[in-house]
Scaffold this active site. Sequence first.
Site, PDB file in Angstrom:
ATOM      1  N   LYS A 222       3.326  42.736  56.188  1.00 60.29           N
ATOM      2  CA  LYS A 222       3.254  44.196  56.081  1.00 60.29           C
ATOM      3  C   LYS A 222       1.730  44.687  56.132  1.00 60.29           C
ATOM      4  O   LYS A 222       0.793  43.869  56.136  1.00 60.29           O
ATOM      5  CB  LYS A 222       3.662  44.528  54.633  1.00 60.29           C
ATOM      6  CG  LYS A 222       5.206  44.430  54.789  1.00 60.29           C
ATOM      7  CD  LYS A 222       5.796  45.119  53.246  1.00 60.29           C
ATOM      8  CE  LYS A 222       7.404  45.224  53.318  1.00 60.29           C
ATOM      9  NZ  LYS A 222       7.740  45.479  52.204  1.00 60.29           N
ATOM     10  N   ARG A 256      11.024  37.617  50.348  1.00 59.40           N
ATOM     11  CA  ARG A 256      11.813  38.170  51.847  1.00 59.40           C
ATOM     12  C   ARG A 256      10.718  37.969  52.937  1.00 59.40           C
ATOM     13  O   ARG A 256       9.694  38.688  52.880  1.00 59.40           O
ATOM     14  CB  ARG A 256      12.353  39.402  51.474  1.00 59.40           C
ATOM     15  CG  ARG A 256      13.076  40.088  52.959  1.00 59.40           C
ATOM     16  CD  ARG A 256      13.386  41.599  52.416  1.00 59.40           C
ATOM     17  NE  ARG A 256      14.020  42.066  53.737  1.00 59.40           N
ATOM     18  CZ  ARG A 256      13.616  42.647  54.627  1.00 59.40           C
ATOM     19  NH1 ARG A 256      12.237  42.775  54.767  1.00 59.40           N
ATOM     20  NH2 ARG A 256      13.902  42.992  55.683  1.00 59.40           N
TER      21      ARG A 256
END
Length: 281
Positions: A222, A256
Amino acid sequence: MDKDKNKAMQIGNKVFEVGKHTYVMGILNVTPDSFSDGGKFNRPDAALAHVEQMAAEGADIIDIGGESTRPGHQQISEEEEIERTAPIVELIKSRFDIPVSVDTYKANVAKACLEAGAGLVNDVWGLKYDKAMAGLIADAGAACCLMHNRDGAVYGNFMEELKSDLEETLALAKAGGIPEQNIILDPGVGFGKTYQHNLEAICKLGELHSLGYPLLLGASRKSVVGLALDLPVEERLEGTLVTTVQAVMAGYAFVRVHDVKENKRAIQMAEAIREGWKDAR
């Protein structure tokens, strides 16, 4: 709920000992525009090959997303999202013995994927987007991962408001009839937060144990990693591994991730360190 009690959680046909180990949720984006791997796996053959690889590398759950949720993403119709996801869920369940999660905030999409064999709904809006979602999850007897999110990134006391927002989500889950043992919470790194907020959330992961539920971290590749290291998406593995180790040390039940093998090894090492020194005392 007793935050220090080991709990068994059913997802699909598997039982997860969420107080003992950090499990890996492998990401499968069947989208043309996801921030990291859009377009790579949106054909059935490519999707199945990637699932086979992730399963071989040790993924415990496969999380399927049919709509990109990156900043500035283009929302698609429920019908299109169902067409992208439900057939892939069905294919995976017909060929692999692995639980499947669907990454959606739309109840009709979740319903189609649960009927196709998914066992978990991963809702990036924490039940706050679609009022039908909580009841649907409850009626299906499915597990759910409920993420923190909000419009804008203006906070007074960031961590306290993050927790209070998640308490609102938990109230929706209770009102909808979702059993406590079917709920996972996610601090929502990269959603409704600035770079500094994301760093603080990762630094203070353990504070969310006060809510009393198993926790999941989704920080793989991210922007917080990219900004910290000044690196593009394809070069964020090492930064992601640091966030995974942080999650293990904070007692998170799930991470995740895109890169299953590397994260699985990082978890194994971090757990050896965490548990090994206790055994040596």
